[in-house]
Design a protein around this motif. Structure first.
Motif, mmCIF file in Angstrom:
data_model
loop_
_atom_site.group_PDB
_atom_site.id
_atom_site.type_symbol
_atom_site.label_atom_id
_atom_site.label_comp_id
_atom_site.label_asym_id
_atom_site.label_seq_id
_atom_site.Cartn_x
_atom_site.Cartn_y
_atom_site.Cartn_z
ATOM 1 N N MET A 211 3.258 5.448 -15.905
ATOM 2 C CA MET A 211 3.666 5.625 -14.500
ATOM 3 C C MET A 211 3.475 7.088 -14.101
ATOM 4 O O MET A 211 3.811 7.979 -14.864
ATOM 5 C CB MET A 211 5.138 5.223 -14.345
ATOM 6 C CG MET A 211 5.566 5.088 -12.916
ATOM 7 S SD MET A 211 7.323 4.740 -12.807
ATOM 8 C CE MET A 211 7.329 2.962 -12.801
ATOM 9 N N ARG A 212 2.916 7.284 -12.911
ATOM 10 C CA ARG A 212 2.670 8.659 -12.475
ATOM 11 C C ARG A 212 3.970 9.355 -12.111
ATOM 12 O O ARG A 212 4.958 8.724 -11.767
ATOM 13 C CB ARG A 212 1.724 8.654 -11.278
ATOM 14 C CG ARG A 212 0.282 8.323 -11.639
ATOM 15 C CD ARG A 212 -0.639 8.888 -10.572
ATOM 16 N NE ARG A 212 -0.014 8.770 -9.255
ATOM 17 C CZ ARG A 212 -0.369 7.879 -8.349
ATOM 18 N NH1 ARG A 212 -1.320 7.040 -8.614
ATOM 19 N NH2 ARG A 212 0.238 7.824 -7.175
ATOM 20 N N HIS A 213 3.938 10.710 -12.178
ATOM 21 C CA HIS A 213 5.161 11.476 -11.900
ATOM 22 C C HIS A 213 5.704 11.189 -10.512
ATOM 23 O O HIS A 213 6.901 11.014 -10.333
ATOM 24 C CB HIS A 213 4.877 12.974 -12.008
ATOM 25 C CG HIS A 213 4.581 13.413 -13.406
ATOM 26 N ND1 HIS A 213 5.456 13.204 -14.434
ATOM 27 C CD2 HIS A 213 3.508 14.029 -13.930
ATOM 28 C CE1 HIS A 213 4.931 13.691 -15.541
ATOM 29 N NE2 HIS A 213 3.749 14.193 -15.275
ATOM 30 N N THR B 181 5.305 8.520 -8.526
ATOM 31 C CA THR B 181 5.878 7.176 -8.421
ATOM 32 C C THR B 181 7.245 7.152 -9.079
ATOM 33 O O THR B 181 8.211 6.635 -8.523
ATOM 34 C CB THR B 181 4.963 6.161 -9.136
ATOM 35 O OG1 THR B 181 3.623 6.594 -9.037
ATOM 36 C CG2 THR B 181 5.151 4.786 -8.552
ATOM 37 N N PHE B 182 7.308 7.735 -10.288
ATOM 38 C CA PHE B 182 8.574 7.787 -11.005
ATOM 39 C C PHE B 182 9.627 8.474 -10.155
ATOM 40 O O PHE B 182 10.758 7.989 -10.034
ATOM 41 C CB PHE B 182 8.398 8.536 -12.328
ATOM 42 C CG PHE B 182 9.662 8.601 -13.131
ATOM 43 C CD1 PHE B 182 10.009 7.577 -13.983
ATOM 44 C CD2 PHE B 182 10.520 9.696 -13.019
ATOM 45 C CE1 PHE B 182 11.188 7.625 -14.703
ATOM 46 C CE2 PHE B 182 11.694 9.748 -13.721
ATOM 47 C CZ PHE B 182 12.028 8.708 -14.577
ATOM 48 N N PRO C 54 16.894 7.582 -5.655
ATOM 49 C CA PRO C 54 18.229 7.174 -5.175
ATOM 50 C C PRO C 54 19.306 7.330 -6.246
ATOM 51 O O PRO C 54 20.367 7.927 -5.978
ATOM 52 C CB PRO C 54 18.038 5.700 -4.822
ATOM 53 C CG PRO C 54 16.583 5.488 -4.684
ATOM 54 C CD PRO C 54 15.913 6.493 -5.544
ATOM 55 N N THR C 55 19.035 6.847 -7.446
ATOM 56 C CA THR C 55 20.066 6.927 -8.488
ATOM 57 C C THR C 55 20.311 8.369 -8.893
ATOM 58 O O THR C 55 21.446 8.780 -9.130
ATOM 59 C CB THR C 55 19.695 6.023 -9.685
ATOM 60 O OG1 THR C 55 20.647 6.228 -10.692
ATOM 61 C CG2 THR C 55 18.324 6.301 -10.220
ATOM 62 N N PHE D 220 10.966 6.193 -7.389
ATOM 63 C CA PHE D 220 11.791 5.118 -7.933
ATOM 64 C C PHE D 220 13.154 5.650 -8.376
ATOM 65 O O PHE D 220 14.172 5.000 -8.230
ATOM 66 C CB PHE D 220 11.093 4.468 -9.142
ATOM 67 C CG PHE D 220 10.254 3.289 -8.792
ATOM 68 C CD1 PHE D 220 10.827 2.032 -8.660
ATOM 69 C CD2 PHE D 220 8.890 3.409 -8.605
ATOM 70 C CE1 PHE D 220 10.058 0.930 -8.349
ATOM 71 C CE2 PHE D 220 8.108 2.312 -8.288
ATOM 72 C CZ PHE D 220 8.690 1.071 -8.159
ATOM 73 N N PHE D 221 13.147 6.852 -8.942
ATOM 74 C CA PHE D 221 14.354 7.385 -9.566
ATOM 75 C C PHE D 221 15.216 8.155 -8.580
ATOM 76 O O PHE D 221 16.374 8.438 -8.865
ATOM 77 C CB PHE D 221 13.959 8.281 -10.751
ATOM 78 C CG PHE D 221 15.044 8.421 -11.758
ATOM 79 C CD1 PHE D 221 15.403 7.343 -12.553
ATOM 80 C CD2 PHE D 221 15.729 9.614 -11.918
ATOM 81 C CE1 PHE D 221 16.428 7.453 -13.472
ATOM 82 C CE2 PHE D 221 16.758 9.728 -12.842
ATOM 83 C CZ PHE D 221 17.106 8.640 -13.628
#
Lengths: 342, 293
Positions: free
Chosen positions: A1-3, A5-6, A12-13, A9-10
């Motif tokens: 996974m590209r930086h 995209t990661f 909100p948390t 995805f990451f």
């Protein structure tokens, strides 16, 4: 996974954790080095006819309020809060060290200082409950493993109850039973042949009750995990041990326990973290006169009639340091393994 | 474990059965006793004269004409308006579970699919955050929340509980997603999907067992919390657990202990139903964390 995209995805948390876990940690550290403003005093000269004039010192409400608004954190005091009587009590400890004749009286007097009192109970609770939970969990798992297949579901259902129950509610349920007028309290009075016996009256008994609650609450957790581990037990090893003449106890000791070792470590780690924050049972058992924990001390500072934010913050920082010390062996091992793997 | 090697002598079999029964009583009896006692008057549940009164309800018979009474429940639910706290708990739990699953799923999925080294450190950071006692964090919240005037309301509590929930949710979903083969979304990406489309159309349909299990634990955390809810909610917005704690202060003086007893029983019923219907998921969730641990 590209930086990138990661990252999305990451995000909100990560935001949630940064704002509400990392930031509060910074916030307690800052709050702990500030103390509330002292009230601003002014001297007012009041003159009454015939009596004459006198000067009175009163609190200047307006100036105090203005000061509070200008610097809501309070005044900077550095580490003063950490060293005062309510926390590390440096001056008092030095005095005890110099004046007390022997160790036992030193520790007795030390136990009267609130922070050391809370520390003593928290550590005792953590290091007695954790091994007991593992032991009881293992015994229940081994025993349940031998009962009939059909009964296992029922046994697991009832075993889970003390674990999923709200800690405060679980503590209350037990507390009402050990009340001098409750069923267990009456039973204990009958056993001890002392109609005036009350668990609530003695510090030792209260500690024992809290520890019993701790084991009752957490043993199901250990049980479920060990029970799952037992299902993957290599039967050929057990049989080989039996052919070699190992007794039943030796088979448990030298085959089953080593097989479960990773799970035992896991349960121990989780239990150390959870027992160190022991708090609800003290509220539920109404035990603050006999047992105080670090978490309870913070709660008490925050919820008292006068909110003592900087005192709570200093205790919080020291609790966090305690958690860090507890976790450090695990973290060190992970770091070492990770470096070796890299 | 039915192999020949495990055949047990009679004595040991009796001892283990006895131990299992003893454990069952230890685990279940306090709840049965409190449930039974919640339909009695205080003088029966806390009996000075004879402990069997709690079983037979002698004083309850004298006071209400029947050995069972709903007076405690009437007192807590109607007089003390416990139903308000029940509604608050429902709101808090619903939003905490939904929010923490949504953002936790995205984060857990990303952690399981990225092979960079920082994922390892993110998981370790989450573990450290998981170890923080919530009450220490609460003492960090209070001052800013007072300053910004957002103390005491439900949304603030919900967001805080979501955040405290995240480390655990991430660990759990991370291990569930690792068990879903990477080839599934890789092949979707080869067919021209973006990472998010691969997640949305390939992973989402198969992730529900793991998400439901994680959701159960999020629910338990929100439902069982006392430290956060008791410090961050104003008296009118209290959920069930801090309300029960508040009863303790007032009821012991007013002699309405049975209000607290019936509220405690009311608050445990949903947990019983949860274990009854989701036993398998709870067990699998507990062990999933351990195997990865």
């Amino acid at each position: 996974m590209r930086h990138t995209t990661f990252f999305w995805f990451f995000l909100p948390t990560a935001t949630a954790m940064l704002l509400f876990i990392a930031a509060p940690i910074v916030s307690v550290v800052i709050q702990s080095v500030f103390a509330p403003h002292e009230a601003v005093f002014i001297e007012v000269e009041s003159c009454t006819p015939l009596v004459g004039c006198k000067t009175e010192t009163t609190i200047d409400q307006e100036a105090t309020r203005a000061l509070k608004e200008a610097q809501p954190l309070g005044r900077f005091v550095g580490l003063e809060t950490y060293f005062n009587r309510g926390h590390l009590a440096v001056a008092e400890v030095r005095e005890l060290w110099l004046n007390e004749p022997d160790w036992s009286s030193f520790f007795n007097r030390l136990g009267n200082l609130p922070f050391y009192r809370a520390m003593a109970f928290t550590l005792t609770f953590t290091f007695i409950v954790t091994p007991l939970v593992i032991l009881v969990g293992l015994m229940v798992a081994l025993a349940v493993n031998t009962v009939h297949e059909r009964l296992k579901g029922v046994v697991i259902f009832f075993s889970l109850l003390p674990f999923v129950i709200t800690p405060l509610i679980g503590a209350l349920v037990l507390f009402w039973m050990i009340d001098a007028r409750g069923i267990l309290g009456t039973a204990i009075q009958w056993l001890a042949n002392d109609p005036d016996l009350s668990l609530k009256a003695s510090t030792g008994m209260m500690w024992v009750s809290l520890i019993v609650y701790g084991v009752w609450h957490a043993a199901p957790f250990a049980f479920v995990i060990f029970y799952a581990g037992l299902q993957t037990l290599p039967l050929d090893q057990i049989e080989a041990a039996q052919i070699d003449g190992a007794s039943r106890f030796q088979r448990v000791r030298y085959v089953v326990v080593p097989h479960l070792m990773p799970l035992i470590t896991f349960v121990a780690l989780m239990q150390l973290m959870d027992n160190f924050r022991v708090f609800e049972p003290i509220v539920g058992f109404n035990a603050e006169a006999h047992a105080q924990s670090l978490s309870w001390a913070i709660f008490n500072d925050l919820g008292g009639e006068v909110q003592q934010l900087s005192s709570a913050a200093a205790t919080s920082v020291m609790t966090i340091i305690g958690v860090a010390i507890l976790l450090s062996p695990v973290l060190y091992r992970t770091w070492r393994d990770n470096r070796r793997a890299a | 474990m039915a192999g020949n090697a495990q055949k047990m002598p009679v004595g040991l079999r009796v001892a283990t059965s006895g131990f299992v029964i003893f454990w069952l009583i230890l685990a279940a009896f306090p709840f049965i006793w409190t449930f039974w006692g919640s339909f009695k008057v205080e003088l029966d549940f806390f009996s000075l004269t004879n402990w069997t009164n709690a079983l037979t309800g002698e004083r309850t018979q004298a006071a209400h004409g029947s050995p069972f009474t709903g007076a405690g429940y009437r007192g807590s639910w109607i007089q003390e308006e416990f139903w308000r706290n029940v509604i608050n708990t429902l709101i808090v739990c619903f939003f905490v579970v939904c929010t923490s699953l949504t953002i936790g799923t995205l984060g857990g999925y990303a952690l399981s699919r990225s092979s960079h080294r920082y994922t390892f450190w993110l998981l370790i950071t989450a573990l450290i955050f998981r170890a923080m006692p919530p009450i220490t964090l609460v003492s960090g919240y209070l001052l800013p929340f007072f300053e910004w005037n957002i103390w005491g309301i439900l949304p603030t509590t919900i967001i805080v509980l979501v955040a405290i929930n995240q480390p655990f949710t991430l660990w759990m979903l991370h291990s569930f997603f690792q068990n879903i083969p990477k080839e599934l979304d890789e092949s979707a990406k080869v067919d021209g999907c973006t990472q998010f489309q691969a997640f949305r159309f390939v992973i989402v349909p198969v992730m529900w067992p793991g998400v439901i299990t994680t959701g159960l634990f999020s629910f338990l955390l929100a439902y069982n919390d006392f430290a956060v809810t008791s410090m961050l909610l104003s008296a009118s917005n209290r959920t069930m657990v801090p309300e029960i704690a508040a009863y303790l202060g007032t009821t012991y003086t007013e002699g309405n202990v049975m209000f607290a007893v019936s509220a405690v029983v009311s608050a445990s019923v949903p947990l019983f139903l949860l274990v009854m219907f989701f036993q398998r998921q709870i067990v699998s969730g507990l062990t999933a964390g351990a195997v990865k641990g």
